[in-house]
Design a protein around this motif. Sequence first.
Motif, PDB file in Angstrom:
ATOM      1  N   SER A   1       0.822  -1.204   0.000  1.00 41.35           N
ATOM      2  CA  SER A   1       0.000   0.000   0.000  1.00 41.35           C
ATOM      3  C   SER A   1       0.859   1.258   0.000  1.00 41.35           C
ATOM      4  CB  SER A   1      -0.973  -0.024   1.164  1.00 41.35           C
ATOM      5  OG  SER A   1      -0.294   0.055   2.388  1.00 41.35           O
ATOM      6  N   GLU A   2       2.052   1.193   0.609  1.00 43.56           N
ATOM      7  CA  GLU A   2       2.929   2.359   0.635  1.00 43.56           C
ATOM      8  C   GLU A   2       3.394   2.771  -0.758  1.00 43.56           C
ATOM      9  OE1 GLU A   2       6.100   1.439   3.274  1.00 43.56           O
ATOM     10  OE2 GLU A   2       4.811   1.401   5.039  1.00 43.56           O
ATOM     11  N   GLY A   4       1.487   2.538  -3.409  1.00 47.46           N
ATOM     12  CA  GLY A   4       0.345   3.103  -4.107  1.00 47.46           C
ATOM     13  C   GLY A   4      -0.388   2.194  -5.068  1.00 47.46           C
ATOM     14  N   ALA A   6      -1.771  -1.146  -3.968  1.00 44.61           N
ATOM     15  CA  ALA A   6      -2.377  -2.273  -3.250  1.00 44.61           C
ATOM     16  C   ALA A   6      -3.789  -2.567  -3.745  1.00 44.61           C
ATOM     17  CB  ALA A   6      -2.393  -2.006  -1.755  1.00 44.61           C
ATOM     18  N   GLY A   7      -4.524  -1.576  -4.169  1.00 43.01           N
ATOM     19  CA  GLY A   7      -5.892  -1.766  -4.647  1.00 43.01           C
ATOM     20  C   GLY A   7      -5.979  -2.419  -6.015  1.00 43.01           C
ATOM     21  N   ASP A   9      -4.773  -5.416  -6.800  1.00 45.57           N
ATOM     22  CA  ASP A   9      -4.744  -6.875  -6.725  1.00 45.57           C
ATOM     23  C   ASP A   9      -5.993  -7.466  -7.355  1.00 45.57           C
ATOM     24  OD1 ASP A   9      -2.356  -6.690  -5.431  1.00 45.57           O
ATOM     25  OD2 ASP A   9      -3.136  -7.207  -3.450  1.00 45.57           O
TER      26      ASP A   9
END
Length: 87
Positions: A1-2, A4, A6-7, A9
């Motif tokens: 997520s750091e 940018g 992660a969404g 997947d």
Amino acid sequence: SELGFAGEDPSDVEDMFALKYRGARFSLGYGACPDLEDRAKIAELLRPERIGVVLSEEFQLHPEQSTDAIVLHHPEASYFNAGGRRT
């Protein structure tokens, strides 16, 4: 997520196995990093003995389940195999 993404997947587990996502991590001894002996170079840099991890003569880390890595990020990076075919 750091980083940018992660969404991004996939929701389908088959797509996860097909590496249709960013952020996959690969171990020495597989496809893109086939030479397990390179682990000695990483051990020299990271000095794992500082935290009680040792590298065996077979280039395995002990205790079992120990992991090493040098992680780099580039938005256009992808996994490849020794034949040069991108997956």
